[in-house]
Design a protein around this motif. Structure first.
Motif, short mmCIF file in Angstrom:
data_model
loop_
_atom_site.label_atom_id
_atom_site.label_comp_id
_atom_site.label_asym_id
_atom_site.label_seq_id
_atom_site.Cartn_x
_atom_site.Cartn_y
_atom_site.Cartn_z
N VAL A 5 6.78 -8.74 -2.99
CA VAL A 5 6.98 -9.10 -1.59
C VAL A 5 7.12 -7.84 -0.73
O VAL A 5 6.56 -7.75 0.36
CB VAL A 5 8.22 -10.01 -1.44
CG1 VAL A 5 8.52 -10.28 0.02
CG2 VAL A 5 8.03 -11.30 -2.20
N VAL A 6 7.84 -6.85 -1.25
CA VAL A 6 8.03 -5.61 -0.51
C VAL A 6 6.70 -4.89 -0.33
O VAL A 6 6.38 -4.41 0.76
CB VAL A 6 9.06 -4.70 -1.23
CG1 VAL A 6 9.12 -3.33 -0.58
CG2 VAL A 6 10.42 -5.35 -1.26
N ILE A 7 5.90 -4.84 -1.37
CA ILE A 7 4.59 -4.17 -1.28
C ILE A 7 3.69 -4.88 -0.29
O ILE A 7 3.02 -4.24 0.52
CB ILE A 7 3.94 -4.09 -2.69
CG1 ILE A 7 4.74 -3.14 -3.57
CG2 ILE A 7 2.49 -3.65 -2.59
CD1 ILE A 7 4.29 -3.11 -5.02
N VAL A 11 2.22 -3.10 3.11
CA VAL A 11 0.78 -3.05 3.34
C VAL A 11 0.43 -3.75 4.65
O VAL A 11 -0.41 -3.26 5.42
CB VAL A 11 0.02 -3.67 2.14
CG1 VAL A 11 -1.45 -3.88 2.47
CG2 VAL A 11 0.18 -2.81 0.91
N ALA A 12 1.06 -4.87 4.94
CA ALA A 12 0.80 -5.59 6.18
C ALA A 12 1.21 -4.76 7.39
O ALA A 12 0.49 -4.70 8.40
CB ALA A 12 1.53 -6.92 6.18
N ILE A 13 2.35 -4.12 7.32
CA ILE A 13 2.83 -3.30 8.43
C ILE A 13 1.91 -2.11 8.65
O ILE A 13 1.50 -1.82 9.78
CB ILE A 13 4.28 -2.84 8.18
CG1 ILE A 13 5.23 -4.04 8.27
CG2 ILE A 13 4.69 -1.76 9.17
CD1 ILE A 13 6.64 -3.76 7.80
N ILE A 17 -0.48 -1.37 11.98
CA ILE A 17 -0.40 -0.12 12.75
C ILE A 17 -1.77 0.56 12.77
O ILE A 17 -2.21 1.06 13.82
CB ILE A 17 0.68 0.81 12.15
CG1 ILE A 17 2.06 0.21 12.38
CG2 ILE A 17 0.59 2.20 12.75
CD1 ILE A 17 3.18 0.93 11.64
N GLY A 18 -2.45 0.57 11.64
CA GLY A 18 -3.79 1.18 11.58
C GLY A 18 -4.78 0.45 12.48
O GLY A 18 -5.59 1.08 13.16
N TYR A 19 -4.72 -0.86 12.47
CA TYR A 19 -5.61 -1.65 13.33
C TYR A 19 -5.36 -1.35 14.80
O TYR A 19 -6.30 -1.16 15.57
CB TYR A 19 -5.41 -3.14 13.05
CG TYR A 19 -6.23 -4.03 13.95
CD1 TYR A 19 -7.59 -4.18 13.77
CD2 TYR A 19 -5.63 -4.72 15.00
CE1 TYR A 19 -8.35 -4.98 14.59
CE2 TYR A 19 -6.37 -5.53 15.84
CZ TYR A 19 -7.74 -5.66 15.62
OH TYR A 19 -8.48 -6.45 16.45
N ASP A 20 -4.10 -1.31 15.22
CA ASP A 20 -3.78 -1.00 16.61
C ASP A 20 -4.24 0.41 16.99
O ASP A 20 -4.73 0.62 18.10
CB ASP A 20 -2.28 -1.14 16.85
CG ASP A 20 -1.84 -2.59 16.93
OD1 ASP A 20 -2.70 -3.46 17.17
OD2 ASP A 20 -0.63 -2.85 16.75
N ALA A 21 -4.08 1.36 16.07
CA ALA A 21 -4.51 2.73 16.34
C ALA A 21 -6.02 2.80 16.53
O ALA A 21 -6.51 3.46 17.46
CB ALA A 21 -4.07 3.66 15.21
#
Length: 72
Positions: A5-7, A11-13, A17-21
């Motif tokens: 769940v943590v991984i 990865v989602a976060i 962030i990468g998508y927004d950048a």
């Protein structure tokens, strides 16, 4: 908490962030190339027209009278 769940959360976060950048980079590239300038100028002209319409409504005598009646 389960490591899976943590991984997934990390990865989602990072993906978000990468998508927004990338989206911001594309937007600034369009503006720098001059392609976005025409679109922004058109949007500004439309917003000015909307503001003029709203100003005419607010300064209209019946609208002001209705506001005064509602305040009583």
């Amino acid at each position: 908490m389960d490591m899976g769940v943590v991984i997934i959360a990390v990865v989602a976060i990072i993906g978000g962030i990468g998508y927004d950048a990338l989206k911001m980079r594309y937007k600034y590239q369009q503006l720098a190339s001059g392609k976005g300038v025409d679109k922004l100028e058109q949007e500004i002209a439309e917003l000015k027209q909307r503001i003029a319409t709203l100003e005419s409504i607010v300064t209209d005598k019946p609208y002001q009278l209705k506001q005064q009646i509602n305040q009583l």
